[in-house]
Design an enzyme around this catalytic site. Sequence first.
Site, PDB file in Angstrom:
ATOM      1  N   CYS A   1      77.196  14.573  61.349  1.00 17.29           N
ATOM      2  CA  CYS A   1      77.847  14.986  62.594  1.00 17.29           C
ATOM      3  C   CYS A   1      78.288  16.449  62.511  1.00 17.29           C
ATOM      4  CB  CYS A   1      79.075  14.163  62.945  1.00 17.29           C
ATOM      5  SG  CYS A   1      78.780  12.401  62.955  1.00 17.29           S
TER       6      CYS A   1
ATOM      7  N   ASN B   1      83.891  14.252  61.567  1.00 19.80           N
ATOM      8  CA  ASN B   1      82.650  14.164  60.784  1.00 19.80           C
ATOM      9  C   ASN B   1      83.006  13.469  59.476  1.00 19.80           C
ATOM     10  OD1 ASN B   1      80.288  14.648  59.298  1.00 19.80           O
ATOM     11  ND2 ASN B   1      81.007  16.680  58.682  1.00 19.80           N
ATOM     12  N   GLY B   2      82.265  12.426  59.125  1.00 22.84           N
ATOM     13  CA  GLY B   2      82.532  11.755  57.851  1.00 22.84           C
ATOM     14  C   GLY B   2      82.710  10.263  58.046  1.00 22.84           C
TER      15      GLY B   2
ATOM     16  N   TRP C   1      75.824  11.643  64.392  1.00 17.53           N
ATOM     17  CA  TRP C   1      74.852  10.855  63.636  1.00 17.53           C
ATOM     18  C   TRP C   1      75.585   9.572  63.297  1.00 17.53           C
ATOM     19  CZ3 TRP C   1      74.454   8.577  58.806  1.00 17.53           C
ATOM     20  CH2 TRP C   1      73.172   8.225  58.398  1.00 17.53           C
TER      21      TRP C   1
END
Length: 604
Positions: free
Chosen positions: A2, A99-100, A75
């Site tokens: 991401c 993100n993560g 993603w």
Amino acid sequence: MCGVVGILLKTGNAVPDVIEGLSRLEYRGYDSAGVLTINNQNFQKVRAVGKLESLKNELRSAPLSGAIAIGHTRWATHGGVTIDNAHPHESGRVAIVHNGIIENHRYLKKLVQDQGYQCTTDTDTEVIAHLIDYYLRLGNEHHIAVQKTLNQLEGTFSIVAVFKDRPSLMIGARHGSPLAFSVSEHGSFIASDAIALSLWSNHVCYLEDKDMIIIDDHKVVVLDEHGQPIERPFKNISHLNLHSDKLGYSHYMLKEIFEQPQVVHDTFSSLLNDDESDIKLDARLESILMSAKRIKIVACGTSYYAGLLCQYWMEAYGHMGVDVEIASEFRYRQPYLGDTDLAILISQSGETIDTLASLDLLKSQNIPTLGIVNVLESSLMRRSDFYIQTLAGTEVSVASTKAFSAQITVLLALVFKKIEPSDRELKIKKFLNIPKHMNCVLDQFDDIMKLCNPLIQSKDVIYMARGMNTPIAFEGALKLKELSYINAQGYPAGELKHGPIALIDESLYAVVIAPSNDCLPKTLSNVQEILARGGKVILVTDHHSKIDSINPYPQHIYRLPDCDAIFQPFLTVMIMQMLAFGVANLKGQDVDQPRNLAKSVTVE
Ligand code: F6R
């Protein structure tokens, strides 16, 4: 994976800038995207499933405007690809992009539900927003609410948060996943990657792990993991390679395949001394390499195959033991490192989480580390003891091509360093001609495309080779499956009888790399075994191999231009790349952005 972006402008509309930033981060994921801004103390957001283009279309019919905005390109890890799961996510006064992966999100979900919050998405992200809002409601300052939330999160993440009651406040935090920021006369900018920030400034600051950044009315404060204000250095990124256009090629991948002779030339030249007689390295690295008896190479995917090829080269020509490890296994398997003199970590992006975790493990054992990395100022580059940059330039296509050729160029230069000086000079001289040979292969692009037609009907393709072309067979299979979604597997040809032979029937295609060498007769026997069972063969060989007598005869034969055996992988890999490109293109797949993939793998 991401990509996240957060922008606070002094005047004007931050949304177009956020979209522009996201377009530079789309390589990190492209299954959905979203943007959020604040107007009259209200959040307004637009999200769309699919590539960024879908979000842009949505924004055309429902424009957004605001001086502060956050954006996300996703993603999917937790929860399907739906509008509801697309970021930004909001709760009460806060909205975030993330993100993560939050590994304890199930536990946290129960915790926030017990406090009366309703979880309406399948993401692990939503709990972050609820927790921040929960701590705000308890009367905490905004940055304290974020800090208290971060303390409860397990996993790796970077976030950017904005608040509807404080529209000039933006808070970012980094824990494992990269995050950087820049400031300009127009405003303040946070993003996952400098390539996005380079839109607004030539100077960026990379946050360190567990840093938090508070941008309050354009005043920027960075807090370290102990909550103490800290100055982090700014780096000049004016030399960053930015996205170029396709320069007339139909796809970025095709352009990048054709750039390889230049990339190999540039990368190799950067490692030569002035009279091109020797490889020049950092003096300390050189002394470690020259006395090393055993090295360990750690990487993922295509970069791992570059490492495998180095094992063949280094053991045969450099007379040194080499172990090659898949980073995601290496980091967890309590490896024995007692005899490792140097570790080489290979990564195009320099951000692959498993490779970075392996780096940390190696450093904790005091093993000298060398990063071979394409992206300047990436985490691997900054954190390795030594680095060598591959001069591939920006690789836009998600499937790696020119970065691989650049990686094996650096690795070959290290092999050269380990051989006798007289032989070294000769090999350097010969290698300088390799880009010409690579161009000869590219000249045969149309012929290679003709080999693709039969492959598009296949459900299974096997790739086989012996010796130093074996990693190239593995790479060929990886390229085909990621681009065309055809099941493909690479094998050392000698393994055929140990199982894979059971796959062979009339529908199976085998791509066999078998240049003339001592092993050719054995590989040709494998070819005969495939043909005898009705399988079909594309044989990649050279002009010296005697194959006329074999019966049955392979359906397709491609002959390589002449070059020394040690250099053949530079040619054979381009054939593998072109085959994968051609098949995917004929099948109408999205060559540059295949489904489910991302260019930078920052989650486990
Ligand atoms: C395949 C591909 C991936 C990457 C892998 C490692 O075409 O690109 O297999 O090689 O994800 O990425 P880096 O090299 O960035 O560590």
